[in-house]
Motif scaffolding. Sequence first.
Motif, PDB file in Angstrom:
ATOM      1  N   ILE A  26      40.611   9.185 -10.703  1.00 42.50           N
ATOM      2  CA  ILE A  26      41.985   8.787 -10.345  1.00 42.50           C
ATOM      3  C   ILE A  26      42.459   9.556  -9.117  1.00 42.50           C
ATOM      4  O   ILE A  26      43.094   8.995  -8.215  1.00 42.50           O
ATOM      5  CB  ILE A  26      42.941   9.007 -11.536  1.00 42.50           C
ATOM      6  CG1 ILE A  26      42.567   8.079 -12.691  1.00 42.50           C
ATOM      7  CG2 ILE A  26      44.392   8.757 -11.116  1.00 42.50           C
ATOM      8  CD1 ILE A  26      43.305   8.358 -13.981  1.00 42.50           C
ATOM      9  N   ASN A  27      42.120  10.847  -9.039  1.00 40.66           N
ATOM     10  CA  ASN A  27      42.472  11.646  -7.864  1.00 40.66           C
ATOM     11  C   ASN A  27      41.790  11.092  -6.607  1.00 40.66           C
ATOM     12  O   ASN A  27      42.385  11.072  -5.521  1.00 40.66           O
ATOM     13  CB  ASN A  27      42.064  13.107  -8.073  1.00 40.66           C
ATOM     14  CG  ASN A  27      42.921  13.798  -9.114  1.00 40.66           C
ATOM     15  OD1 ASN A  27      43.992  13.319  -9.479  1.00 40.66           O
ATOM     16  ND2 ASN A  27      42.454  14.925  -9.619  1.00 40.66           N
ATOM     17  N   SER A  28      40.545  10.653  -6.758  1.00 48.28           N
ATOM     18  CA  SER A  28      39.827  10.071  -5.617  1.00 48.28           C
ATOM     19  C   SER A  28      40.473   8.764  -5.169  1.00 48.28           C
ATOM     20  O   SER A  28      40.605   8.493  -3.970  1.00 48.28           O
ATOM     21  CB  SER A  28      38.351   9.822  -5.983  1.00 48.28           C
ATOM     22  OG  SER A  28      37.685  11.042  -6.254  1.00 48.28           O
ATOM     23  N   ILE A  29      40.885   7.946  -6.140  1.00 51.43           N
ATOM     24  CA  ILE A  29      41.555   6.684  -5.810  1.00 51.43           C
ATOM     25  C   ILE A  29      42.853   6.958  -5.042  1.00 51.43           C
ATOM     26  O   ILE A  29      43.194   6.242  -4.098  1.00 51.43           O
ATOM     27  CB  ILE A  29      41.849   5.886  -7.098  1.00 51.43           C
ATOM     28  CG1 ILE A  29      40.539   5.348  -7.687  1.00 51.43           C
ATOM     29  CG2 ILE A  29      42.824   4.743  -6.831  1.00 51.43           C
ATOM     30  CD1 ILE A  29      40.682   4.717  -9.056  1.00 51.43           C
ATOM     31  N   ALA A  30      43.585   8.005  -5.438  1.00 48.55           N
ATOM     32  CA  ALA A  30      44.876   8.313  -4.821  1.00 48.55           C
ATOM     33  C   ALA A  30      44.768   8.629  -3.336  1.00 48.55           C
ATOM     34  O   ALA A  30      45.758   8.516  -2.598  1.00 48.55           O
ATOM     35  CB  ALA A  30      45.537   9.478  -5.551  1.00 48.55           C
ATOM     36  N   SER A  31      43.581   9.010  -2.870  1.00 45.60           N
ATOM     37  CA  SER A  31      43.394   9.314  -1.447  1.00 45.60           C
ATOM     38  C   SER A  31      42.283   8.461  -0.817  1.00 45.60           C
ATOM     39  O   SER A  31      41.773   8.785   0.256  1.00 45.60           O
ATOM     40  CB  SER A  31      43.059  10.803  -1.271  1.00 45.60           C
ATOM     41  OG  SER A  31      41.889  11.143  -1.994  1.00 45.60           O
ATOM     42  N   ALA A  32      41.918   7.369  -1.470  1.00 51.01           N
ATOM     43  CA  ALA A  32      40.777   6.561  -1.032  1.00 51.01           C
ATOM     44  C   ALA A  32      40.979   5.942   0.342  1.00 51.01           C
ATOM     45  O   ALA A  32      42.084   5.507   0.688  1.00 51.01           O
ATOM     46  CB  ALA A  32      40.505   5.474  -2.063  1.00 51.01           C
ATOM     47  N   LYS A  33      39.899   5.898   1.109  1.00 54.00           N
ATOM     48  CA  LYS A  33      39.875   5.201   2.394  1.00 54.00           C
ATOM     49  C   LYS A  33      38.851   4.078   2.409  1.00 54.00           C
ATOM     50  O   LYS A  33      38.769   3.313   3.366  1.00 54.00           O
ATOM     51  CB  LYS A  33      39.585   6.195   3.526  1.00 54.00           C
ATOM     52  CG  LYS A  33      40.720   7.186   3.778  1.00 54.00           C
ATOM     53  CD  LYS A  33      40.441   8.058   4.974  1.00 54.00           C
ATOM     54  CE  LYS A  33      41.614   8.968   5.295  1.00 54.00           C
ATOM     55  NZ  LYS A  33      42.824   8.225   5.708  1.00 54.00           N
ATOM     56  N   VAL A  34      38.065   4.022   1.326  1.00 57.03           N
ATOM     57  CA  VAL A  34      37.077   2.953   1.160  1.00 57.03           C
ATOM     58  C   VAL A  34      37.440   2.192  -0.112  1.00 57.03           C
ATOM     59  O   VAL A  34      37.732   2.798  -1.145  1.00 57.03           O
ATOM     60  CB  VAL A  34      35.645   3.517   1.041  1.00 57.03           C
ATOM     61  CG1 VAL A  34      34.634   2.381   0.890  1.00 57.03           C
ATOM     62  CG2 VAL A  34      35.300   4.384   2.249  1.00 57.03           C
ATOM     63  N   PHE A  35      37.413   0.849  -0.042  1.00 63.20           N
ATOM     64  CA  PHE A  35      37.840   0.032  -1.167  1.00 63.20           C
ATOM     65  C   PHE A  35      36.788  -1.010  -1.502  1.00 63.20           C
ATOM     66  O   PHE A  35      36.055  -1.485  -0.623  1.00 63.20           O
ATOM     67  CB  PHE A  35      39.178  -0.647  -0.853  1.00 63.20           C
ATOM     68  CG  PHE A  35      40.260   0.332  -0.513  1.00 63.20           C
ATOM     69  CD1 PHE A  35      40.940   1.010  -1.514  1.00 63.20           C
ATOM     70  CD2 PHE A  35      40.577   0.611   0.809  1.00 63.20           C
ATOM     71  CE1 PHE A  35      41.920   1.940  -1.210  1.00 63.20           C
ATOM     72  CE2 PHE A  35      41.551   1.532   1.134  1.00 63.20           C
ATOM     73  CZ  PHE A  35      42.229   2.200   0.118  1.00 63.20           C
ATOM     74  N   THR A  36      36.714  -1.354  -2.764  1.00 65.26           N
ATOM     75  CA  THR A  36      35.743  -2.359  -3.183  1.00 65.26           C
ATOM     76  C   THR A  36      36.146  -3.732  -2.648  1.00 65.26           C
ATOM     77  O   THR A  36      37.332  -4.027  -2.463  1.00 65.26           O
ATOM     78  CB  THR A  36      35.647  -2.430  -4.718  1.00 65.26           C
ATOM     79  OG1 THR A  36      36.932  -2.766  -5.253  1.00 65.26           O
ATOM     80  CG2 THR A  36      35.189  -1.100  -5.304  1.00 65.26           C
ATOM     81  N   GLY A  44      29.732  -2.484  -3.586  1.00 70.64           N
ATOM     82  CA  GLY A  44      29.471  -2.003  -4.938  1.00 70.64           C
ATOM     83  C   GLY A  44      30.665  -1.273  -5.529  1.00 70.64           C
ATOM     84  O   GLY A  44      31.650  -0.995  -4.844  1.00 70.64           O
ATOM     85  N   ALA A  45      30.568  -0.972  -6.825  1.00 71.03           N
ATOM     86  CA  ALA A  45      31.627  -0.222  -7.506  1.00 71.03           C
ATOM     87  C   ALA A  45      31.695   1.197  -6.953  1.00 71.03           C
ATOM     88  O   ALA A  45      30.669   1.805  -6.610  1.00 71.03           O
ATOM     89  CB  ALA A  45      31.367  -0.197  -9.000  1.00 71.03           C
ATOM     90  N   LEU A  46      32.898   1.717  -6.836  1.00 70.96           N
ATOM     91  CA  LEU A  46      33.096   3.057  -6.284  1.00 70.96           C
ATOM     92  C   LEU A  46      33.437   4.094  -7.353  1.00 70.96           C
ATOM     93  O   LEU A  46      33.202   5.284  -7.160  1.00 70.96           O
ATOM     94  CB  LEU A  46      34.229   3.030  -5.248  1.00 70.96           C
ATOM     95  CG  LEU A  46      33.954   2.226  -3.975  1.00 70.96           C
ATOM     96  CD1 LEU A  46      35.224   2.091  -3.161  1.00 70.96           C
ATOM     97  CD2 LEU A  46      32.863   2.896  -3.154  1.00 70.96           C
TER      98      LEU A  46
END
Length: 412
Positions: free
Chosen positions: A321-331, A363-365
Motif C-alpha cells: 500500500i505504501n508503494s502504491i501511494a507513491s507509484a509512478k508505474v501502473f498496470t 504484468g501485476a505490480l
Amino acid sequence: MVMISKHLRGYLDSSVSNEITIEDIRELRKINSEDKEKANSITKQRRSGKEDIREIDRQISSLPENQQSSALRWSLYKSILEDQQYDGFMMRYPFGNVVKKPGLSYFYRGEKEAYPSTIPSLTRHLDKFCNKEEKHIEQIVADLRVIEFYLLVKDFTYMKEFTNRGISILYDVIAQHYHLKTFFLDITSDFDVALFFACCSYDDNKQQWRPLSRNEIKRKESGVLYQGCQFVSEDPNARLIDGSNQSPVFPVGYQPFFRCSNQYAYAVYLPYPYELLERTIGFRKFFFKHDHKMCQEIFETMEGGKVLYPEEGLLRLQDQINSIASAKVFTEESIDILAKQMELPTEILLNKLKTFQYSSSSGALYNVSQANFDAINAYYDEHNIFRNLQIMIRKVYPGKPNDSPKKSSILE
C-alpha cells in the motif's frame, strides 16, 4: 438528554468562528456520550424484538378507532427516526447501499492547529503545482493509485461477503483511510474521534501516536474543531459528485477492514480547490486552547490510537500500500479501468502519463503471496463483523440506486 449550558449554546448558535473552553469541550463530550448511549439502547431494543411490528400493530388496533390513524402515523415517524440511530441500518443512497453506524446528533472534524484552510489530501498535493496540466495529470495519477489499491484487495473473501450482502464498497474512501490521496475529507460523528486528531500527533520515526507535548502546545497554541448538525449536513438524496455548489456529508459506515467503522467515519467530497466551510452547509469552526491534561486523557481513551487504528489483517500488505501511494508505474489493467471512466482511448491516457514520466506495466505490480492471502482471509473470517451485526432495512428511498457519475473514481 443533556441540557446544553447557555454559555455553550451561544457558541453553537453562532455562524461565526468562536473560541470554546475546555469546560465546553467536556460538555460536548458528555453530550456525545449520552447520544451514543441512546443509540445503543435503541439498537438493543430492536435486536431483542421489543420493537416487533406485529406487537405495535396489536397495540394500535386496541385503541379507539378515531385514535388509530394518529397513533399509526406517530409510530411510523418514531420508527423511521430511530432507524438512523440503529447500529447496522442499511440505507440506500444514489451511490449505493451503506450499512450505517448509529447516527448521532452532530458531525465533527478535529485539527491540532489552525491551518489556512481545511482541504482534502489531494488538494494539498495539487497546490504544489502551478501548471494546470500538471495538476490534471497528478489528479489522474491519484485515481490510478486508488484503482491499484482496489486491484490489490478486491479478491479477498471478506470483500466478496460485503458485495454478496448488497453493501456498496467505497474503495476511494477506504484507500484514504490507508493514506492514499483523494478529494474526500474525513468527518466523524464521534466527538472523541475528532478530539483525538485535534490533541494528538503521529510520530513518523517511532510510527506511533502520542499526545501533544507541552512544547508543541506552546507553539501551536490553538486547536480547531468543526461541528455540523447531522440533519442539516447529510442529504440522503445527494450524489457524491453532482456538479452542484454544495457537497453533502455522507456515511461511510461498515466497510471492509476496520478503520472506517472504528472512526465512525463520514466523508465529504470536495473537488479542487474547495474547502470544508466554503462548500459544505451547516458547519461551524471553533478554536480552543490546548490543554496537556486533556490531550493525555483523550490519548488514553483511544488507547494510544489503537481504537482508531487497530491491528488487523490488512496491515500484512502495508508495504504494498505504501508503494502504491507513491507509484509512478501502473498496470495496464488500472489504466484501462480509468480510461473507460474518463471516456478516453487507453492509448491517449497512456501518452498523457508518459509525457510526465509515468509508465505502464503489462504484468501485476503488487502481488499478494499465497501465505498472506490465506492469512488475511483467515483473519477476517475470525473477526467477521457480520457475526454480531444484525443488519436492518427499511425501504424509505425506493428504487434501484443510480450508478456513480462516469467521472467518479468510486468503484462499486
